[in-house]
Design a protein around this motif. Sequence first.
Motif, short mmCIF file in Angstrom:
data_model
loop_
_atom_site.label_atom_id
_atom_site.label_comp_id
_atom_site.label_asym_id
_atom_site.label_seq_id
_atom_site.Cartn_x
_atom_site.Cartn_y
_atom_site.Cartn_z
N ASP A 68 65.71 6.95 19.98
CA ASP A 68 63.95 7.32 18.97
C ASP A 68 63.55 7.86 19.64
N ILE A 69 61.98 8.07 19.21
CA ILE A 69 60.55 8.91 19.95
C ILE A 69 60.46 7.76 20.67
N LYS A 70 59.00 7.36 21.35
CA LYS A 70 58.36 6.92 21.43
C LYS A 70 57.31 7.21 21.05
N PRO A 71 56.48 5.93 20.45
CA PRO A 71 55.88 6.13 18.91
C PRO A 71 54.39 6.69 19.65
N LYS A 72 53.82 7.77 19.44
CA LYS A 72 52.16 8.52 19.34
C LYS A 72 51.14 8.70 17.96
N SER A 73 51.01 9.20 18.19
CA SER A 73 49.61 9.47 17.29
C SER A 73 50.16 10.91 17.55
N GLU A 74 49.96 11.64 17.75
CA GLU A 74 50.37 13.17 17.72
C GLU A 74 51.66 13.48 19.25
N ASN A 75 52.47 13.99 18.54
CA ASN A 75 53.68 14.09 18.75
C ASN A 75 54.12 15.82 19.13
N PHE B 6 64.10 28.99 41.30
CA PHE B 6 63.01 28.33 40.79
C PHE B 6 63.50 26.51 40.36
N ILE B 7 62.17 26.10 40.91
CA ILE B 7 62.88 24.37 40.32
C ILE B 7 62.29 24.62 38.51
N MET B 8 63.14 24.60 37.51
CA MET B 8 62.28 24.25 36.03
C MET B 8 61.72 22.82 36.01
N THR B 9 60.39 22.82 35.44
CA THR B 9 60.40 21.20 35.20
C THR B 9 59.67 20.67 34.18
N GLN B 10 59.62 20.31 33.70
CA GLN B 10 58.66 19.60 32.13
C GLN B 10 57.30 19.72 32.42
N ASP B 11 56.48 20.52 32.08
CA ASP B 11 55.30 20.86 32.32
C ASP B 11 54.40 19.23 32.05
N GLU B 12 53.87 18.57 32.57
CA GLU B 12 53.46 17.10 32.39
C GLU B 12 51.91 17.05 31.75
N ARG B 13 51.10 18.57 31.85
CA ARG B 13 49.80 18.92 31.94
C ARG B 13 50.14 18.51 30.23
N ILE B 14 51.15 18.36 29.34
CA ILE B 14 51.07 18.88 27.60
C ILE B 14 51.14 16.54 28.06
N ALA B 15 50.27 15.67 27.53
CA ALA B 15 50.39 14.35 27.45
C ALA B 15 50.93 13.75 26.30
N GLU B 16 51.28 15.37 25.06
CA GLU B 16 51.53 14.59 23.88
C GLU B 16 52.65 14.81 23.64
N ALA B 17 53.57 15.11 25.14
CA ALA B 17 54.90 14.91 24.98
C ALA B 17 55.59 14.31 24.18
N VAL B 18 56.75 14.45 22.80
CA VAL B 18 57.39 13.53 22.86
C VAL B 18 58.39 12.64 24.01
N VAL B 19 58.71 11.33 24.28
CA VAL B 19 59.31 10.86 24.52
C VAL B 19 60.64 9.70 24.32
N PRO B 20 61.89 9.94 24.20
CA PRO B 20 62.81 9.98 24.16
C PRO B 20 62.81 8.03 24.39
N THR B 21 63.58 7.11 23.62
CA THR B 21 63.05 5.78 24.31
C THR B 21 64.73 5.43 23.56
N ASP C 202 62.05 10.45 15.30
CA ASP C 202 60.66 9.68 15.08
C ASP C 202 60.84 8.94 13.60
N GLN C 203 61.14 7.52 13.64
CA GLN C 203 60.89 6.85 12.73
C GLN C 203 60.04 7.03 11.93
N GLU C 204 58.32 6.94 11.80
CA GLU C 204 57.21 6.97 11.65
C GLU C 204 56.83 8.12 10.56
#
Length: 174
Positions: free
Chosen positions: A46-53, A4-19, A90-92
């Motif tokens: 750092d992670i991309k600032p979002k209202s929810e992570n 199986f190919i293991m991937t991140q579930d792209e349906r979870i829009a609030e996932a943290v994003v490393p920058t 998460d600096q914020e």
Amino acid sequence: MNYFIMTQDERIAEAVVPTGVFDAMRPEWLTPDYQEELEEAILQFDIKPKSENVYLDFLDRPIPLYSDRLKTLIHKFAPKLFAKSVVLADQERTRQDAYWLLILPRIACLSEQSEFYQNGSLKRLVIDEEKVRRHPIFQVEGILEPHIIIDLRLAEALLRRDFIGIRLKKVEQV
């Protein structure tokens, strides 16, 4: 054996994003040839600032990162994999979370039945099961895409637990 190919579930829009990942490390460090350089590096992103992570157990962008729980499970199946600790900050919210960068073996298991687009990207992945041998988790050598492939035993172990943010897609094989 099924794979199986293991991937991140792209349906979870609030996932943290490393920058700033490639400001702190070089892309070639993701291969076994650069393990020594990776061992010496201190990696904090750092992670991309979002209202929810949402901190998923598996992040595949911009590089594959595994939660501590997922790394522990993978090491039960592949104890010799090199693992490098990474801190997501998460600096914020003044929060730090530990993740792991695993250096996976690259296996030349691409079947002749695989298909490619003219630009070299993968159209249809087919792997030759005999060439995989006994690797429970690996990447396919000879393709541009950084697909992470897991075997059926590891996939079943993942599905028996409550991991967050992981999708599995069956791979064709000969």
